[in-house]
Every structure is written in structure tokens, then in C-alpha cells.
Design a protein around this motif. Structure first.
Motif, PDB file in Angstrom:
ATOM      1  N   GLN A   1      29.897  36.440 -24.364  1.00 14.53           N
ATOM      2  CA  GLN A   1      30.550  35.990 -25.061  1.00 14.53           C
ATOM      3  C   GLN A   1      31.929  36.320 -24.032  1.00 14.53           C
ATOM      4  N   GLY A   2      32.417  34.583 -23.887  1.00 13.40           N
ATOM      5  CA  GLY A   2      33.351  34.064 -23.177  1.00 13.40           C
ATOM      6  C   GLY A   2      33.158  33.306 -21.734  1.00 13.40           C
ATOM      7  N   ASN A   3      34.210  33.971 -20.930  1.00 15.29           N
ATOM      8  CA  ASN A   3      33.456  33.644 -19.277  1.00 15.29           C
ATOM      9  C   ASN A   3      34.270  34.944 -18.737  1.00 15.29           C
ATOM     10  N   PRO A   4      33.696  35.723 -18.618  1.00  8.81           N
ATOM     11  CA  PRO A   4      34.412  37.370 -18.943  1.00  8.81           C
ATOM     12  C   PRO A   4      34.676  36.672 -16.351  1.00  8.81           C
ATOM     13  N   GLN A   5      34.447  36.076 -15.963  1.00  9.12           N
ATOM     14  CA  GLN A   5      34.120  36.076 -14.797  1.00  9.12           C
ATOM     15  C   GLN A   5      34.224  34.389 -13.887  1.00  9.12           C
ATOM     16  N   LEU A   6      35.240  33.809 -15.251  1.00 11.67           N
ATOM     17  CA  LEU A   6      35.712  32.410 -14.191  1.00 11.67           C
ATOM     18  C   LEU A   6      37.184  32.497 -13.619  1.00 11.67           C
ATOM     19  N   TRP A   7      37.734  33.638 -12.998  1.00  5.49           N
ATOM     20  CA  TRP A   7      38.948  33.624 -11.963  1.00  5.49           C
ATOM     21  C   TRP A   7      37.355  33.616 -10.810  1.00  5.49           C
ATOM     22  N   LEU A   8      36.640  33.886 -10.637  1.00  5.37           N
ATOM     23  CA  LEU A   8      35.566  34.833  -9.623  1.00  5.37           C
ATOM     24  C   LEU A   8      34.692  33.331  -9.585  1.00  5.37           C
ATOM     25  N   ARG A   9      34.352  32.221 -10.658  1.00  9.58           N
ATOM     26  CA  ARG A   9      33.780  31.069 -11.091  1.00  9.58           C
ATOM     27  C   ARG A   9      34.977  29.568  -9.881  1.00  9.58           C
ATOM     28  N   ALA A  10      36.146  30.377 -10.095  1.00 10.56           N
ATOM     29  CA  ALA A  10      37.404  28.990  -9.519  1.00 10.56           C
ATOM     30  C   ALA A  10      37.212  29.862  -7.987  1.00 10.56           C
ATOM     31  N   ILE A  11      37.367  31.128  -7.572  1.00  5.54           N
ATOM     32  CA  ILE A  11      37.525  31.708  -6.234  1.00  5.54           C
ATOM     33  C   ILE A  11      36.466  30.087  -6.059  1.00  5.54           C
ATOM     34  N   ALA A  12      35.297  30.417  -5.923  1.00  4.83           N
ATOM     35  CA  ALA A  12      33.882  30.128  -5.643  1.00  4.83           C
ATOM     36  C   ALA A  12      33.998  27.924  -5.406  1.00  4.83           C
ATOM     37  N   TRP A  13      34.681  28.124  -6.246  1.00  3.34           N
ATOM     38  CA  TRP A  13      34.778  26.489  -6.669  1.00  3.34           C
ATOM     39  C   TRP A  13      35.277  26.043  -5.356  1.00  3.34           C
ATOM     40  N   VAL A  14      36.924  26.819  -5.141  1.00  2.00           N
ATOM     41  CA  VAL A  14      37.875  26.570  -4.474  1.00  2.00           C
ATOM     42  C   VAL A  14      36.815  26.504  -2.996  1.00  2.00           C
ATOM     43  N   VAL A  15      36.466  27.861  -2.960  1.00  2.00           N
ATOM     44  CA  VAL A  15      35.427  27.115  -1.454  1.00  2.00           C
ATOM     45  C   VAL A  15      34.529  26.499  -1.456  1.00  2.00           C
ATOM     46  N   PHE A  16      33.877  26.310  -2.409  1.00  2.00           N
ATOM     47  CA  PHE A  16      32.196  24.819  -2.573  1.00  2.00           C
ATOM     48  C   PHE A  16      33.382  24.001  -2.035  1.00  2.00           C
TER      49      PHE A  16
ATOM     50  N   GLY B   1      41.222  29.953 -24.263  1.00  2.00           N
ATOM     51  CA  GLY B   1      40.216  30.354 -25.298  1.00  2.00           C
ATOM     52  C   GLY B   1      38.894  30.971 -24.995  1.00  2.00           C
ATOM     53  N   LEU B   2      38.489  30.940 -23.948  1.00  3.22           N
ATOM     54  CA  LEU B   2      37.421  31.523 -22.855  1.00  3.22           C
ATOM     55  C   LEU B   2      38.012  32.446 -22.227  1.00  3.22           C
ATOM     56  N   ILE B   3      38.953  32.639 -21.887  1.00  3.25           N
ATOM     57  CA  ILE B   3      39.679  33.797 -21.315  1.00  3.25           C
ATOM     58  C   ILE B   3      40.318  34.920 -22.616  1.00  3.25           C
ATOM     59  N   THR B   4      41.365  34.019 -22.744  1.00  4.84           N
ATOM     60  CA  THR B   4      42.412  35.214 -23.543  1.00  4.84           C
ATOM     61  C   THR B   4      41.175  35.619 -25.377  1.00  4.84           C
ATOM     62  N   ARG B   5      39.863  34.235 -25.194  1.00  9.44           N
ATOM     63  CA  ARG B   5      40.067  34.263 -27.143  1.00  9.44           C
ATOM     64  C   ARG B   5      38.260  34.599 -27.587  1.00  9.44           C
ATOM     65  N   GLY B   6      37.628  34.430 -25.829  1.00 11.38           N
ATOM     66  CA  GLY B   6      36.088  34.823 -25.987  1.00 11.38           C
ATOM     67  C   GLY B   6      35.596  33.946 -26.765  1.00 11.38           C
ATOM     68  N   TRP B   7      35.664  32.802 -26.486  1.00 11.49           N
ATOM     69  CA  TRP B   7      35.272  31.619 -27.523  1.00 11.49           C
ATOM     70  C   TRP B   7      33.556  31.384 -27.611  1.00 11.49           C
ATOM     71  N   TYR B   8      33.497  30.411 -27.873  1.00 11.30           N
ATOM     72  CA  TYR B   8      31.300  30.166 -28.410  1.00 11.30           C
ATOM     73  C   TYR B   8      31.777  29.430 -28.346  1.00 11.30           C
ATOM     74  N   MET B   9      29.880  28.433 -28.240  1.00 12.97           N
ATOM     75  CA  MET B   9      29.597  26.965 -28.025  1.00 12.97           C
ATOM     76  C   MET B   9      30.434  26.045 -29.631  1.00 12.97           C
ATOM     77  N   ILE B  10      30.868  27.001 -30.702  1.00 10.93           N
ATOM     78  CA  ILE B  10      31.674  26.102 -31.894  1.00 10.93           C
ATOM     79  C   ILE B  10      32.982  26.046 -31.292  1.00 10.93           C
ATOM     80  N   GLU B  11      33.308  27.161 -30.962  1.00  7.36           N
ATOM     81  CA  GLU B  11      35.237  26.060 -30.871  1.00  7.36           C
ATOM     82  C   GLU B  11      35.104  25.251 -29.657  1.00  7.36           C
TER      83      GLU B  11
END
Length: 472
Positions: A202-217, A283-293
């Protein structure tokens, strides 16, 4: 003596999945059936998760008065339909998002915006590379930009020639730019969000880590492309495409695109697009949005873009259908892949496989486990290059495996997205890559000579990020 030559080719993805369904059905006759016990746990945030009870695995009889767990011909033929039904939520999400993008792309706002960017940066030389690649990578990481860059190959090849670079520099900017976004994806609905949905995250719990990975890559890709472009400009003959570029240079230099008007409606559409991505991230970070939202936001964006572009209801509907057509292939792959799981689940061999793998992998350091998963996805992607198809095929089995060995599901998703994105950089089956290579008259071997200088470094970095995800 005449030697018989046997030609071998990877079968169509649909055929491959159906073959796997047959193989899995046969395995239900050979592999013992078994099951774990499961229990529900309520997390502090109120979310309920179903977890395996450790040490609860037990064998089941193949044939009982309640039925036969061995899957036969009827089960094989029913599996694709059952799989599509069980994956209806994911398939609906893909089609809705695809239809919305059909409207957005039909407005031409994104394409015109990129044209204008290329024109305005033409006098800035080397700055074209970091600015363009950052935008393309962000597109790949957030909304799955890929095929949308195909019309821009001719524009960027012309631009690179004018700036003193070669055609491969244009391919690096466009293809490597968007594909590196897939590798470091943050909210890509066709890779990360589908994989998380299938895995039950549910949500995107490691979005912060993904953002770091995106910057590095993205940084690595930009530095490599700038290094390559600088070398080619300084010594043009070292370019692997020097000879072929001599033959096509005059063609591209005389067919450059004319001035493109970037209207206020285009600006509104792109501004709305950026706002939609920001809303989804919130929504992903603060509300745990899923595919419908998330699908709702994309649909609203598509309708807004159509209205701003002054489309009537019929035109919007037609463009929505065209957009859906582009993603029907991926949607059906998702359903067929779920059919594999249906056969295995009905035969009660999934828990047996998970138990066996957990016994083999249990005790391995997390970094070793995620590295093995990364290697596995590298191989799988050669046969299933579709990011959404691979997610649907692998996540139902590998996500629970992570639970059994104590590796969080987000690490399993990261290993998948890294493996899929990296392999597609060097896979000969990628349509976007082959389109760019054919437009530039560049051979696949010439592309490999360049990209393989970067690939090992990207792979090592991916293995590190996957291990960090598991550790977190």
C-alpha cells in the motif's frame, strides 16, 4: 554433406506464457502439494496484512474427496480467462491510464514542448544533454515515458549533427534518458505501481529511497553521455558510427524540423501534468493511495487536457480508445501471467516452491539475496521485456518469498525494476531502441559497444540500492 541449420527465436510473449502455463500444470503432477498457515496482522496505521506463520508448512494429498489438485487440459484452457478475471483491477488500471495518455499525447503539447526545448538549447551546446536527459528520465520515472520519444529521434539526430556530435549521442539522450528513468522509477504506473499493487504494497513506503536512486542513476547516465559526446566532438573518427553518419548527415541536416509554436494551451497542459504528478506523489506518501486513486488523477488529467485542446466528447473518446489500444498488449500479458499463478495455486504447489526456496536461501545475507533476485530479473526480462508483464508474472511468487526470508517486499520490487530496466538497455527486442537505431542507421552491435561501457557500473549500483532497500 549438407548441414541442417536450425533457426531459433524467442516465441511471442503470449505463446511463451501459455507454454509456461502448460509446464506449471505438468509440475502440479510432479511437485508435492502443500500449504502454510496464514494469519492477519493489523499494523499501527490500521492496515491489515496477511502473513505466513513460520514453521507451519505441511503437505497435502493430491487427490481427496473434495477434488483433484492435479491440473489437466481443462484447467490449462481455463487459466487465461481466470487469470484475466483475477487481475481485473490491474488490467483496468493499465487501460484507464493508457486511455488518458492517449488524449494527452494527441494534444501534442508534450511533443511540442520538447521540440521547443531542443530549439532553445541549440546554441547552448553541451547543456542540451543534461537538461534534456533530466526531463526524459523524469518522464520515464514518473509516468512511464518511452514510445513517446520516437517522433523526436529525427529532431535530436539533426540537433546533434548541428552541435558537432554523432547520431549515437541522440540515441543516448532519448533512449538512455527515458530508460534510466525506468531503472530509477519513482511512480511509474507501468512498473513500480503495478509491481507494488501485485505484491500487496500500500502506498509507496520507500519513495524517498527511489528518489535518491533516480538522482544517482540519472546523474550517471548524464555524465556518461557528456563524456562520450565530448570525446566524439574532439575526435569524430573514434565514433563507432562515424562512417554511417557521413552517409546520413546531409539527409538530416536538410530535413530539420521548422519552428514549432508552443501555445498557452500547451503550457496549461504541461503545467497540469506536473501538478498531477505532484498530487500523486502527495497521495502516495501521505494517504497511502492505491491504483483507483492514481487512475482517477490520470483520467482527470486526460479529460482536462482534451478540454484545453478544445476536443469535443467524440474526439476525446476516440483518442481514449486509441490510447487503450497501445496498452492492450500489456494488459493481456498481465492477465495471462496471472493465469500461471492460478494453475499453480489450484495445484497447491506455490507454498511448496516457496518453502523449498526459503530453505535454500534462508540465512543468506540480505545483500546476497537481493543480488540473486536482480540477476534473476535480468534473465527473465530477456523473455518478458514488458515491465508490467514481468511484474504480474513474478511478484505473486517472489513477494511472499521475501516475507519468508525476512526481506521486505519493497526490496523485491526494487530488484525487479532494476533488473527489468537494465536488461532492456541491452535487449535486442526493445521496440523503442530498435526504432531509434533504424532511424539513425545504427547497428545493434554498435550500440552495445557504447552502452556496455556504462552497463556494469549501473548494475553494481543497482545491486547496492536493492541491498539498501532490504536493510531499511
Amino acid at each position: 554433406m549438407r548441414i541442417l541449420k536450425i533457426k531459433w527465436a524467442v516465441p511471442h510473449c503470449y505463446a511463451l506464457i501459455f507454454f509456461i502455463i502448460i509446464i506449471v500444470a505438468i509440475l502440479t503432477w510432479c511437485i508435492p502439494s502443500g500449504s502454510f498457515d496464514y494469519h492477519s496482522v493489523t499494523l499501527p496505521g490500521g492496515e491489515t496484512k496477511t502473513l505466513v506463520v513460520p514453521g507451519s508448512y505441511h503437505l497435502l494429498d493430491k487427490v481427496t474427496v473434495e477434488g483433484d489438485l492435479r491440473q489437466g487440459v481443462s484447467a490449462i484452457l481455463a487459466a487465461p480467462l481466470e487469470g484475466i478475471i483475477k487481475a481485473a483491477d490491474v488490467i483496468a488500471f493499465v487501460l484507464i491510464v493508457g486511455g488518458a495518455f492517449g488524449i494527452i499525447m494527441r494534444t501534442g503539447a508534450i511533443e511540442r514542448g520538447l521540440h521547443v526545448l531542443a530549439e532553445r538549447l541549440a546554441g547552448k551546446g553541451i547543456l542540451v544533454i543534461p537538461l534534456s536527459m533530466t526531463l526524459f528520465s523524469l518522464g520515464g520515472a514518473t509516468f512511464g515515458m518511452s514510445e513517446e520519444v520516437i517522433p523526436l529521434y529525427a529532431v535530436f539526430i539533426s540537433l546533434m549533427f548541428a552541435l558537432g556530435y554523432d547520431s549515437l549521442t541522440a540515441i543516448l539522450i532519448l533512449f538512455l534518458g527515458t530508460q534510466i528513468g525506468y531503472v530509477g522509477a519513482m511512480t511509474n504506473p507501468f512498473s513500480v505501481l503495478i509491481a507494488q499493487g501485485v505484491a500487496g504494497i500500500q502506498g509507496n513506503p520507500q519513495l524517498w529511497l527511489r528518489a535518491i536512486a533516480w538522482v544517482v542513476f540519472t546523474g550517471m547516465a548524464i555524465i556518461f553521455t557528456m563524456w562520450y559526446a565530448h570525446r566524439v566532438k574532439r575526435s569524430p573518427t573514434i565514433s563507432p558510427v562515424y562512417e554511417s553518419d557521413l552517409q546520413i548527415r546531409s539527409q538530416f541536416m536538410t530535413t530539420q524540423s521548422g519552428t514549432v509554436t508552443f501555445s498557452w494551451s500547451d503550457r496549461l497542459i504541461i503545467a497540469a501534468f506536473v501538478l498531477a504528478l505532484a498530487i500523486i506523489s502527495w497521495g502516495l506518501i501521505t494517504r497511502g493511495w492505491y491504483m483507483i486513486e492514481i487512475g482517477t488523477v490520470f483520467l482527470a488529467l486526460g479529460l482536462f487536457s482534451g478540454l484545453i485542446h478544445k476536443m469535443n466528447a467524440t474526439t476525446m473518446a476516440e483518442n481514449f480508445v486509441e490510447g487503450c489500444k497501445e496498452f492492450v498488449y500489456a494488459a493481456v500479458v498481465i492477465g495471462l501471467a496471472r493465469g500461471i499463478l492460478v494453475v499453480a495455486d489450484n495445484g497447491k504447489i506455490i507454498d511448496t516452491l516457496l518453502f523449498g526456496l526459503s530453505e535454500i536461501l534462508d540465512g543468506l545475507p540480505h545483500y546476497a539475496f537481493t543480488t540473486l533476485m536482480l540477476l534473476g530479473h535480468n534473465v527473465i526480462t530477456f523473455f518478458v521485456p514488458s515491465s508490467s508483464g514481468e511484474a504480474a508474472l513474478t511478484m505473486p511468487v517472489l513477494a511472499p518469498l521475501g516475507d519468508l526470508v525476512g526481506v521486505n517486499k519493497e526490496a523485491m520490487v526494487m530488484a525487479y525494476q532494476f533488473g527489468n530496466g537494465l536488461t532492456n538497455l541491452i535487449s535486442p527486442t526493445g521496440g523503442v531502441l530498435l526504432a531509434g537505431l533504424s532511424i539513425a542507421r545504427v547497428g545493434f552491435g554498435q550500440w552495445l559497444r557504447v552502452i556496455m561501457r556504462l552497463f556494469p557500473l549501473l548494475w553494481i549500483t543497482s545491486a547496492i540500492f536493492a541491498a539498501v532497500s532490504a536493510w531499511v
